[in-house]
Design a protein around this motif. Sequence first.
Motif, PDB file in Angstrom:
ATOM      1  N   LYS A 159      14.727  14.653  -3.434  1.00  9.04           N
ATOM      2  CA  LYS A 159      14.508  13.491  -4.289  1.00  9.04           C
ATOM      3  C   LYS A 159      13.220  12.772  -3.909  1.00  9.04           C
ATOM      4  O   LYS A 159      12.737  12.885  -2.778  1.00  9.04           O
ATOM      5  N   TYR A 160      12.697  12.022  -4.859  1.00  8.40           N
ATOM      6  CA  TYR A 160      11.531  11.190  -4.605  1.00  8.40           C
ATOM      7  C   TYR A 160      11.997   9.987  -3.798  1.00  8.40           C
ATOM      8  O   TYR A 160      12.729   9.140  -4.291  1.00  8.40           O
ATOM      9  N   THR A 161      11.597   9.940  -2.531  1.00 13.35           N
ATOM     10  CA  THR A 161      12.160   8.980  -1.590  1.00 13.35           C
ATOM     11  C   THR A 161      11.085   8.071  -1.021  1.00 13.35           C
ATOM     12  O   THR A 161       9.996   8.540  -0.662  1.00 13.35           O
ATOM     13  N   SER A 162      11.382   6.790  -0.946  1.00 11.24           N
ATOM     14  CA  SER A 162      10.427   5.827  -0.380  1.00 11.24           C
ATOM     15  C   SER A 162      10.937   5.306   0.956  1.00 11.24           C
ATOM     16  O   SER A 162      12.145   5.149   1.162  1.00 11.24           O
ATOM     17  N   TYR A 163       9.993   5.038   1.858  1.00  9.07           N
ATOM     18  CA  TYR A 163      10.308   4.510   3.181  1.00  9.07           C
ATOM     19  C   TYR A 163       9.378   3.328   3.447  1.00  9.07           C
ATOM     20  O   TYR A 163       8.183   3.513   3.686  1.00  9.07           O
ATOM     21  N   ILE A 217       3.431  -1.509   3.938  1.00  4.00           N
ATOM     22  CA  ILE A 217       3.126  -0.093   3.715  1.00  4.00           C
ATOM     23  C   ILE A 217       4.407   0.639   3.333  1.00  4.00           C
ATOM     24  O   ILE A 217       5.436   0.495   3.990  1.00  4.00           O
ATOM     25  N   VAL A 218       4.338   1.421   2.248  1.00  3.21           N
ATOM     26  CA  VAL A 218       5.472   2.234   1.824  1.00  3.21           C
ATOM     27  C   VAL A 218       5.035   3.697   1.801  1.00  3.21           C
ATOM     28  O   VAL A 218       4.014   4.044   1.197  1.00  3.21           O
ATOM     29  N   LEU A 219       5.794   4.538   2.491  1.00  2.00           N
ATOM     30  CA  LEU A 219       5.544   5.982   2.511  1.00  2.00           C
ATOM     31  C   LEU A 219       6.460   6.647   1.497  1.00  2.00           C
ATOM     32  O   LEU A 219       7.659   6.351   1.436  1.00  2.00           O
ATOM     33  N   TYR A 220       5.910   7.549   0.692  1.00  2.00           N
ATOM     34  CA  TYR A 220       6.677   8.268  -0.324  1.00  2.00           C
ATOM     35  C   TYR A 220       6.718   9.748   0.030  1.00  2.00           C
ATOM     36  O   TYR A 220       5.686  10.373   0.264  1.00  2.00           O
ATOM     37  N   VAL A 241       0.874  -1.177   0.000  1.00  5.44           N
ATOM     38  CA  VAL A 241       0.000   0.000   0.000  1.00  5.44           C
ATOM     39  C   VAL A 241       0.905   1.219   0.000  1.00  5.44           C
ATOM     40  O   VAL A 241       1.706   1.417   0.927  1.00  5.44           O
ATOM     41  N   ASN A 242       0.794   2.039  -1.045  1.00  4.79           N
ATOM     42  CA  ASN A 242       1.697   3.167  -1.244  1.00  4.79           C
ATOM     43  C   ASN A 242       1.004   4.481  -0.876  1.00  4.79           C
ATOM     44  O   ASN A 242      -0.031   4.818  -1.453  1.00  4.79           O
ATOM     45  N   ILE A 243       1.595   5.196   0.068  1.00  6.40           N
ATOM     46  CA  ILE A 243       1.014   6.436   0.583  1.00  6.40           C
ATOM     47  C   ILE A 243       2.006   7.569   0.380  1.00  6.40           C
ATOM     48  O   ILE A 243       3.166   7.468   0.785  1.00  6.40           O
TER      49      ILE A 243
END
Length: 316
Positions: free
Chosen positions: A111-115, A124-127, A68-70
């Motif tokens: 930068k476009y960073t994912s966590y 769950i991935v936070l962008y 789930v990308n947020i």
Amino acid sequence: MAFFKRKLFKKVPKHEVLQDLPASAEPWRSYNDLNDGWKENYYLTLLSKIGEKTTKVLNKPDVSSDTVNIMLLGYVQSGKSSTINSFYSILDKEICKRAKSGESTTSFTQKYTSYKLEDKLDKIVLYDIMGIELGPNQGVLVKDIQGCIVGDIKHDYKFNPCAEHKSTSDKDLERKEIHCVMYCVDAESVDEDVIPGFETKMQDIESELRVASQDRIVLVTKIDAVCPETKADITQIFQSTKVKTVVEKAASVFRVPVNQVFPIKNYTNEMETDGNKNIPLLLALKKAVDFGTDYLRQRLDEKHRVYKGDKQESTS
């Protein structure tokens, strides 16, 4: 106050900001599990509920994503990075700093960073993206926000406030579509008069989100800065008339229903985590996950309808 924030909001005299209002006898927002009083370990229940929800939806056959990308979206100093760090702090049970945060007049995030979260939240991935700014050649561009939402922009892309990202036909690009958007705004700013430029920019962003159909919530950060009662005792957050006023104003500015606005207190100066402080943060994340999984199920239903339609045509 950061330079950008001074440009973004008109400062009003302190005596006009959130007059001392009595606490409400009844909570202005009610949760069944909190009606009989807050239990510090309730955050563990929330963690389990969020984890179970993501696993249940992502395990469905043919679902379009394995996470789930947020995406977190806000202006400079709105608390995006602190929110990401707070979720990691909850999971690690100690104060963490995975995302850069601090006092700055320009966006820390370039930068476009994912966590990717961990443990029960590992699906769950936070962008995080560059902050919104109003000045010329400053801040993330609306078209780049759209590109992130639909998955056209890859991880680690460096934003350029002067030029939009160029679409690519790269077949090897792993597209990570966003399933829900979290707006971040700090409570003190919400209570100030928003200038037309910010409202116009928000309308542009909202028009892109409506086209993309992803839902969104609003996180009102630094809620302790406007409510001494909540600062002293986070369990008063849904009793405070001051907090209620800020939430209603945020709903009006961002043009979302009040039940999509969540007041939170991030971990910023604390030395240790606190179960009660975790609860508002996880209530917000739970709603974002609910919206994100709803979006995935909607896409799955559309996929099945198209498949059934094609199958009927081939047999007719």
